[in-house]
Design a protein around this motif. Structure first.
Motif, PDB file in Angstrom:
ATOM      1  N   ILE A   1       9.223  17.338  43.267  1.00  0.00           N
ATOM      2  CA  ILE A   1       8.655  16.237  44.226  1.00  0.00           C
ATOM      3  C   ILE A   1       7.787  15.532  43.324  1.00  0.00           C
ATOM      4  O   ILE A   1       6.943  15.504  42.430  1.00  0.00           O
ATOM      5  N   ARG A   2       8.257  14.112  43.537  1.00  0.00           N
ATOM      6  CA  ARG A   2       7.336  13.100  42.828  1.00  0.00           C
ATOM      7  C   ARG A   2       6.797  12.195  43.844  1.00  0.00           C
ATOM      8  O   ARG A   2       7.347  11.787  44.833  1.00  0.00           O
TER       9      ARG A   2
ATOM     10  N   ARG B   1       4.285  24.472  42.154  1.00  0.00           N
ATOM     11  CA  ARG B   1       3.393  24.155  40.747  1.00  0.00           C
ATOM     12  C   ARG B   1       3.048  22.685  40.624  1.00  0.00           C
ATOM     13  O   ARG B   1       3.610  21.768  41.456  1.00  0.00           O
ATOM     14  N   LEU B   2       1.971  22.515  40.119  1.00  0.00           N
ATOM     15  CA  LEU B   2       1.584  21.171  40.113  1.00  0.00           C
ATOM     16  C   LEU B   2       1.810  20.840  38.456  1.00  0.00           C
ATOM     17  O   LEU B   2       1.582  21.424  37.506  1.00  0.00           O
TER      18      LEU B   2
ATOM     19  N   GLY C   1       6.903  15.350  34.076  1.00  0.00           N
ATOM     20  CA  GLY C   1       6.416  16.366  34.861  1.00  0.00           C
ATOM     21  C   GLY C   1       7.207  17.626  34.488  1.00  0.00           C
ATOM     22  O   GLY C   1       7.678  18.434  35.355  1.00  0.00           O
ATOM     23  N   THR C   2       7.676  17.911  33.127  1.00  0.00           N
ATOM     24  CA  THR C   2       8.192  19.068  32.667  1.00  0.00           C
ATOM     25  C   THR C   2       7.187  20.193  32.396  1.00  0.00           C
ATOM     26  O   THR C   2       7.836  21.264  32.075  1.00  0.00           O
ATOM     27  N   ARG C   3       6.020  19.928  32.297  1.00  0.00           N
ATOM     28  CA  ARG C   3       5.296  20.906  31.938  1.00  0.00           C
ATOM     29  C   ARG C   3       4.823  21.575  33.154  1.00  0.00           C
ATOM     30  O   ARG C   3       4.759  21.209  34.352  1.00  0.00           O
TER      31      ARG C   3
ATOM     32  N   ARG D   1      11.291  27.227  44.810  1.00  0.00           N
ATOM     33  CA  ARG D   1      10.191  26.811  44.124  1.00  0.00           C
ATOM     34  C   ARG D   1      10.295  25.227  44.082  1.00  0.00           C
ATOM     35  O   ARG D   1      11.379  24.657  43.770  1.00  0.00           O
ATOM     36  N   VAL D   2       8.914  24.587  44.126  1.00  0.00           N
ATOM     37  CA  VAL D   2       8.809  23.342  43.949  1.00  0.00           C
ATOM     38  C   VAL D   2       7.768  22.935  42.857  1.00  0.00           C
ATOM     39  O   VAL D   2       6.830  23.699  42.567  1.00  0.00           O
ATOM     40  N   ARG D   3       7.849  21.858  42.235  1.00  0.00           N
ATOM     41  CA  ARG D   3       6.922  21.303  41.214  1.00  0.00           C
ATOM     42  C   ARG D   3       6.663  19.946  41.815  1.00  0.00           C
ATOM     43  O   ARG D   3       7.378  18.947  41.852  1.00  0.00           O
ATOM     44  N   ILE D   4       5.390  19.559  41.934  1.00  0.00           N
ATOM     45  CA  ILE D   4       4.925  18.483  42.336  1.00  0.00           C
ATOM     46  C   ILE D   4       4.182  17.728  41.233  1.00  0.00           C
ATOM     47  O   ILE D   4       3.085  18.272  40.522  1.00  0.00           O
ATOM     48  N   SER D   5       4.731  16.648  41.031  1.00  0.00           N
ATOM     49  CA  SER D   5       4.208  15.728  40.254  1.00  0.00           C
ATOM     50  C   SER D   5       3.689  14.410  40.909  1.00  0.00           C
ATOM     51  O   SER D   5       4.513  13.718  41.389  1.00  0.00           O
TER      52      SER D   5
END
Lengths: 174, 156
Positions: A87-88, A160-161, A169-171, A130-134
């Motif tokens: 998610i950006r 994850r942030l 945002g790959t970290r 699972r999501v990654r928020i950037s």
């Protein structure tokens, strides 16, 4: 139904025996309960929480210096990272939410995000989503909390942030 | 006995406990109903205005090992009654992590991530960057479990 004892009493002209309900112990208990609830009372609040599990980066394992180095498999979190939905969120100059994208798909608002995440969740058929928020650093925390809360509401298993500045945002680290 | 006779003549005094009991039981019911609505998470302060987020978990069951921190509108860390930023905030996190790591080592649990739950109360006017920076610093010191305190908002 009048009992025999009462009938005899009535024949003799005596008043019926007065039934005494022992209120005192009941009142004692009631006051004790009341005291307990009054002392432990916390006023109702709308405070709630959003849980985040942000595993730390694996560090060098001890034991390697004695020639006992082991090949350690990558952490599950690292393997999962590739499967995260991204998610950006972009902010305008005032820190308000300017745009939000799920993967490469631009979304008009958070309701659309929730709807899309629900559909992803249905496609996943019980597997954890699972999501990654950037998000931009200048985005107001209020907006970010709404995004995290939306993910929480649709049952995202892991949030994850990601750092927006680091390689798109790959970290995993916030 | 003379005393008894006189008291009978004047009419005995009877305390009517029924309304008192009614009120007490109603109060107990009231408190019992409210006890499940949850209370404030510790560390509440008027200076921090919490954001609103949909479907957050209710309070309670936060575990015993907790570390409560706040982030003010300017992004500064507030912990243990003092406001910190930059190097002093980093030093504070290091100190907290060191204490807890020492505790775990005593128990023979080395190289484990810290089980402490970090409760973060951030002001809604703070930037996401400041909150993320705080989480990153804490994460770098070994903390992995975080909870963000918000106000429960409507469902999306």
């Amino acid at each position: 139904m009048i009992s025999g004892k009462e009938r005899r009493r009535a024949r003799r002209g005596e008043s019926p025996e007065e039934v005494q309900f022992p209120v005192t112990p009941m009142l004692d208990m009631a006051f004790q309960l009341l005291a307990f609830f009054v002392l432990t009372f916390q006023s109702p609040t709308s405070e709630a929480r959003l849980d985040l599990y942000l595993p730390t980066t694996p560090v060098a394992l001890p034991g390697a210096f004695r020639g006992q180095a082991r090949v350690t498999p990558p952490k599950r979190s690292e393997m999962d990272l590739e499967n995260d939905l991204r998610i950006r969120a972009e902010a305008d100059d005032l820190g308000d939410l300017k745009s939000i994208r799920l993967g490469e798909t631009p979304l008009p608002d958070l309701e659309a995000l929730a709807d899309r995440l629900r559909r992803y969740s249905a496609v996943m058929e019980g597997r954890p989503l699972r999501v990654r928020i950037s998000a931009d650093d200048r985005l107001r925390y209020e907006e970010a909390a709404r995004i995290i809360g939306t993910c929480n509401a649709v049952g995202v298993a892991s949030i994850r942030l990601a750092d927006p500045a680091s390689a798109e945002g790959t970290r995993d680290r916030p | 006995m003379a005393y008894r006779d006189r008291s009978r003549a004047e009419g005995s005094f009877q305390l009517n406990l029924t309304p008192l009991l009614d009120v007490v039981l109603q109060l107990i019911t009231f408190f019992m109903m409210l006890i499940h609505f949850g209370g404030k998470i510790e560390g509440a302060t008027a200076s921090i205005r919490l954001p609103m987020a949909p479907s957050a978990l209710p309070t309670g069951d936060l575990g015993l090992d907790r570390l409560v921190v706040s982030v003010d509108a300017k992004g500064r860390l507030i912990a243990e009654g003092s406001t910190m930023e930059g190097a002093s905030a980093d030093a504070w996190w290091s100190e907290q992590a060191r204490k807890r790591t020492a505790g775990l080592s005593t128990l023979g649990r080395k190289n484990e991530e810290l089980p402490t739950l970090v409760v973060v109360r951030a002001d809604k006017a703070a930037t996401f960057g400041s909150v993320r920076g705080l989480l990153s610093t804490a994460q770098g010191r070994g903390f992995a479990r975080f909870t963000l305190v918000v106000l429960r908002g409507r469902q999306p």
